[in-house]
Motif scaffolding. Structure first.
Motif, PDB file in Angstrom:
ATOM      1  N   MET A   1       0.844  -1.190   0.000  1.00  0.00           N
ATOM      2  CA  MET A   1       0.000   0.000   0.000  1.00  0.00           C
ATOM      3  C   MET A   1       0.885   1.247   0.000  1.00  0.00           C
ATOM      4  SD  MET A   1      -3.104   0.938   2.637  1.00  0.00           S
ATOM      5  CE  MET A   1      -4.003  -0.541   2.128  1.00  0.00           C
ATOM      6  N   PRO A   2       0.673   2.188  -0.927  1.00  0.00           N
ATOM      7  CA  PRO A   2       1.560   3.360  -1.035  1.00  0.00           C
ATOM      8  C   PRO A   2       1.538   4.226   0.219  1.00  0.00           C
ATOM      9  CG  PRO A   2       0.162   3.123  -2.981  1.00  0.00           C
ATOM     10  CD  PRO A   2      -0.354   2.169  -1.971  1.00  0.00           C
ATOM     11  N   THR A   3       2.692   4.844   0.499  1.00  0.00           N
ATOM     12  CA  THR A   3       2.827   5.780   1.613  1.00  0.00           C
ATOM     13  C   THR A   3       2.920   7.204   1.067  1.00  0.00           C
ATOM     14  OG1 THR A   3       3.937   4.134   2.979  1.00  0.00           O
ATOM     15  CG2 THR A   3       4.255   6.435   3.587  1.00  0.00           C
ATOM     16  N   HIS A   4       2.218   8.122   1.701  1.00  0.00           N
ATOM     17  CA  HIS A   4       2.172   9.510   1.264  1.00  0.00           C
ATOM     18  C   HIS A   4       2.522  10.445   2.410  1.00  0.00           C
ATOM     19  CE1 HIS A   4       0.044   8.604  -2.560  1.00  0.00           C
ATOM     20  NE2 HIS A   4      -0.425   7.588  -1.858  1.00  0.00           N
ATOM     21  N   PRO A   5       3.232  11.541   2.131  1.00  0.00           N
ATOM     22  CA  PRO A   5       3.416  12.569   3.161  1.00  0.00           C
ATOM     23  C   PRO A   5       2.053  13.083   3.612  1.00  0.00           C
ATOM     24  CG  PRO A   5       4.842  12.972   1.278  1.00  0.00           C
ATOM     25  CD  PRO A   5       3.888  11.901   0.859  1.00  0.00           C
ATOM     26  N   PHE A   6       1.943  13.355   4.909  1.00  0.00           N
ATOM     27  CA  PHE A   6       0.648  13.725   5.478  1.00  0.00           C
ATOM     28  C   PHE A   6       0.814  14.850   6.490  1.00  0.00           C
ATOM     29  CE2 PHE A   6      -2.543  13.284   8.887  1.00  0.00           C
ATOM     30  CZ  PHE A   6      -3.715  13.366   8.149  1.00  0.00           C
ATOM     31  N   ALA A  23      -6.968  17.872   6.869  1.00  0.00           N
ATOM     32  CA  ALA A  23      -6.036  16.800   6.527  1.00  0.00           C
ATOM     33  C   ALA A  23      -5.517  17.034   5.115  1.00  0.00           C
ATOM     34  CB  ALA A  23      -6.729  15.442   6.611  1.00  0.00           C
ATOM     35  N   VAL A  24      -4.189  16.907   4.935  1.00  0.00           N
ATOM     36  CA  VAL A  24      -3.553  17.149   3.634  1.00  0.00           C
ATOM     37  C   VAL A  24      -2.682  15.952   3.272  1.00  0.00           C
ATOM     38  CG1 VAL A  24      -2.135  18.708   2.264  1.00  0.00           C
ATOM     39  CG2 VAL A  24      -3.472  19.622   4.176  1.00  0.00           C
ATOM     40  N   VAL A  25      -2.958  15.356   2.125  1.00  0.00           N
ATOM     41  CA  VAL A  25      -2.162  14.257   1.591  1.00  0.00           C
ATOM     42  C   VAL A  25      -1.382  14.791   0.390  1.00  0.00           C
ATOM     43  CG1 VAL A  25      -2.206  11.962   0.558  1.00  0.00           C
ATOM     44  CG2 VAL A  25      -3.862  12.552   2.350  1.00  0.00           C
ATOM     45  N   ARG A  35     -10.643   6.519  -4.059  1.00  0.00           N
ATOM     46  CA  ARG A  35      -9.784   6.359  -2.880  1.00  0.00           C
ATOM     47  C   ARG A  35      -9.695   7.666  -2.092  1.00  0.00           C
ATOM     48  NH1 ARG A  35      -9.114   1.835  -0.204  1.00  0.00           N
ATOM     49  NH2 ARG A  35      -7.060   1.624   0.785  1.00  0.00           N
ATOM     50  N   MET A  36      -9.614   8.780  -2.811  1.00  0.00           N
ATOM     51  CA  MET A  36      -9.605  10.077  -2.128  1.00  0.00           C
ATOM     52  C   MET A  36     -10.887  10.263  -1.322  1.00  0.00           C
ATOM     53  SD  MET A  36      -8.102  12.645  -5.045  1.00  0.00           S
ATOM     54  CE  MET A  36      -6.578  12.310  -5.916  1.00  0.00           C
ATOM     55  N   ALA A  37     -12.016   9.988  -1.945  1.00  0.00           N
ATOM     56  CA  ALA A  37     -13.297  10.165  -1.263  1.00  0.00           C
ATOM     57  C   ALA A  37     -13.406   9.261  -0.039  1.00  0.00           C
ATOM     58  CB  ALA A  37     -14.448   9.896  -2.234  1.00  0.00           C
ATOM     59  N   ALA A  38     -12.920   8.031  -0.168  1.00  0.00           N
ATOM     60  CA  ALA A  38     -12.972   7.103   0.967  1.00  0.00           C
ATOM     61  C   ALA A  38     -12.104   7.583   2.119  1.00  0.00           C
ATOM     62  CB  ALA A  38     -12.535   5.714   0.514  1.00  0.00           C
ATOM     63  N   PHE A  39     -10.922   8.119   1.798  1.00  0.00           N
ATOM     64  CA  PHE A  39     -10.049   8.619   2.864  1.00  0.00           C
ATOM     65  C   PHE A  39     -10.653   9.858   3.518  1.00  0.00           C
ATOM     66  CE2 PHE A  39      -6.316  10.999   4.466  1.00  0.00           C
ATOM     67  CZ  PHE A  39      -5.849  10.044   5.360  1.00  0.00           C
ATOM     68  N   GLU A 274       2.477  15.920  11.510  1.00  0.00           N
ATOM     69  CA  GLU A 274       3.257  15.751  10.283  1.00  0.00           C
ATOM     70  C   GLU A 274       3.835  14.348  10.281  1.00  0.00           C
ATOM     71  OE1 GLU A 274       7.126  17.698   7.957  1.00  0.00           O
ATOM     72  OE2 GLU A 274       6.383  18.595   9.825  1.00  0.00           O
ATOM     73  N   GLY A 275       3.705  13.646   9.151  1.00  0.00           N
ATOM     74  CA  GLY A 275       4.230  12.299   9.082  1.00  0.00           C
ATOM     75  C   GLY A 275       3.885  11.686   7.731  1.00  0.00           C
ATOM     76  N   SER A 276       3.461  10.433   7.752  1.00  0.00           N
ATOM     77  CA  SER A 276       3.069   9.748   6.517  1.00  0.00           C
ATOM     78  C   SER A 276       1.834   8.925   6.771  1.00  0.00           C
ATOM     79  CB  SER A 276       4.214   8.846   6.026  1.00  0.00           C
ATOM     80  OG  SER A 276       4.536   7.865   7.006  1.00  0.00           O
ATOM     81  N   VAL A 277       1.147   8.611   5.682  1.00  0.00           N
ATOM     82  CA  VAL A 277      -0.101   7.852   5.785  1.00  0.00           C
ATOM     83  C   VAL A 277      -0.128   6.829   4.667  1.00  0.00           C
ATOM     84  CG1 VAL A 277      -1.360   9.547   4.382  1.00  0.00           C
ATOM     85  CG2 VAL A 277      -2.609   8.080   5.956  1.00  0.00           C
ATOM     86  N   ARG A 278      -0.666   5.646   4.974  1.00  0.00           N
ATOM     87  CA  ARG A 278      -0.841   4.588   3.972  1.00  0.00           C
ATOM     88  C   ARG A 278      -2.301   4.577   3.541  1.00  0.00           C
ATOM     89  NH1 ARG A 278       2.732   2.234   7.687  1.00  0.00           N
ATOM     90  NH2 ARG A 278       4.743   1.664   6.758  1.00  0.00           N
ATOM     91  N   ILE A 279      -2.521   4.743   2.243  1.00  0.00           N
ATOM     92  CA  ILE A 279      -3.881   4.788   1.707  1.00  0.00           C
ATOM     93  C   ILE A 279      -4.030   3.708   0.638  1.00  0.00           C
ATOM     94  CG2 ILE A 279      -5.622   6.211   0.577  1.00  0.00           C
ATOM     95  CD1 ILE A 279      -4.176   8.661   1.613  1.00  0.00           C
TER      96      ILE A 279
END
Length: 279
Positions: A1-6, A23-25, A35-39, A274-279
């Motif tokens: 699952m990709p990781t994104h800066p968050f 929240a900012v991805v 996927r954006m809408a679900a997050f 500040e960190g990362s998120v898996r979506i």
């Protein structure tokens, strides 16, 4: 699952707990709309944004803005919060101003003495409400007719309509019937008086019937639309401050400034997470 800066950013307050969270991805090129809408539904915030490379060569980045119900072509606190996160991660503007690409097109953003400010887009719809809609809105708000000064469209992307009330006390006393207002995005506002003991010239509230959190703490797009109304009619100075979020225990402050043909809507942004998120 990709990781994104968050980032999770507080907008329109110097206190990280008293503004409007966002929240900012970032690096969101690989995420599709579903996927954006679900997050965005999962975060359960008023808005979640997704930043990617611009498609328009004049822009510095592209942002897509989602509520828990769907996508918006533009919104104010997501514009400022997204820009704050993009800059915090090392974004460098091509020019003196930052240029955001979003659903309504290009939006200019500048650094100001209050943090960041966006150049408010023009109204897509303005003027008086149809009589039946006006009656529905006033009934749903439960406001006394003597407290109502006017009601108009202030649609600048989000389809806002706004009701001007006689006093700040009347604004703070509103208790909406959200079922009666289903499907509407509406604001109430009033000029503050000397006895109100608040460091602002206007008080605003914003309601989005159908959202998980139907009262928005602090709202850039609504206040931008109201500003165009007030300045057009000569009902506000060229620079003024709006208080919002009082009923929710927030202390939002939105700064409006007319500079030539531009109308700047600004406020402070603070990074909370500040960190990362898996979506």
């Amino acid at each position: 699952m990709p990781t994104h800066p968050f980032f999770q950013v507080n907008v329109f307050s110097t206190d990280p707990l008293l503004g409007n969270p966002l929240a900012v991805v970032l690096d969101a090129e690989d995420l599709d709309e579903a996927r954006m809408a679900a997050f965005a539904r999962w975060t359960n915030l008023s808005e979640t944004t997704f930043i990617s490379a611009p498609r328009d060569p004049r822009a510095d980045y592209r942002v897509r803005i989602f509520t828990t119900l769907g996508e918006l072509p533009f919104a104010g606190h997501p514009t400022l919060g997204s820009c704050h996160a993009w800059l915090a991660r090392g974004g460098v503007a091509k020019g003196a101003e930052i240029v955001q690409e979003c659903g309504i097109g290009l939006v200019r953003i500048r650094r100001s003495d209050t943090g960041l400010a966006f150049d408010a887009p023009p109204l897509r719809r303005d003027g008086a409400l149809a009589p039946d809609l006006r009656a529905r809105v006033l009934a749903g708000l439960g406001v006394a007719m003597d407290d109502v000064l006017d009601a108009q469209w202030v649609d600048n992307g989000p389809p806002w309509l706004a009701v001007r009330l006689r006093s700040r006390a009347a604004v703070l006393a509103v208790r909406p019937d959200y079922a009666a207002l289903e499907g509407l995005m509406l604001g109430v506002f009033a000029a503050c008086r000397e006895g109100d003991a608040v460091d602002a010239q206007f008080e605003t509230r914003a309601f989005i019937a159908g959202e998980a959190a139907p009262e928005d703490p602090v709202t850039g797009s609504l206040n931008a639309g109201i500003a165009r109304w007030l300045l057009r009619d000569g009902e506000a100075p060229a620079r003024y401050v709006i208080s919002q979020g009082t009923v929710l225990g927030r202390a939002g402050r939105v700064v409006v400034e007319r500079d030539g043909d531009a109308l700047w809507i600004g406020g402070t942004c603070v990074t909370c997470i500040e960190g990362s998120v898996r979506i």
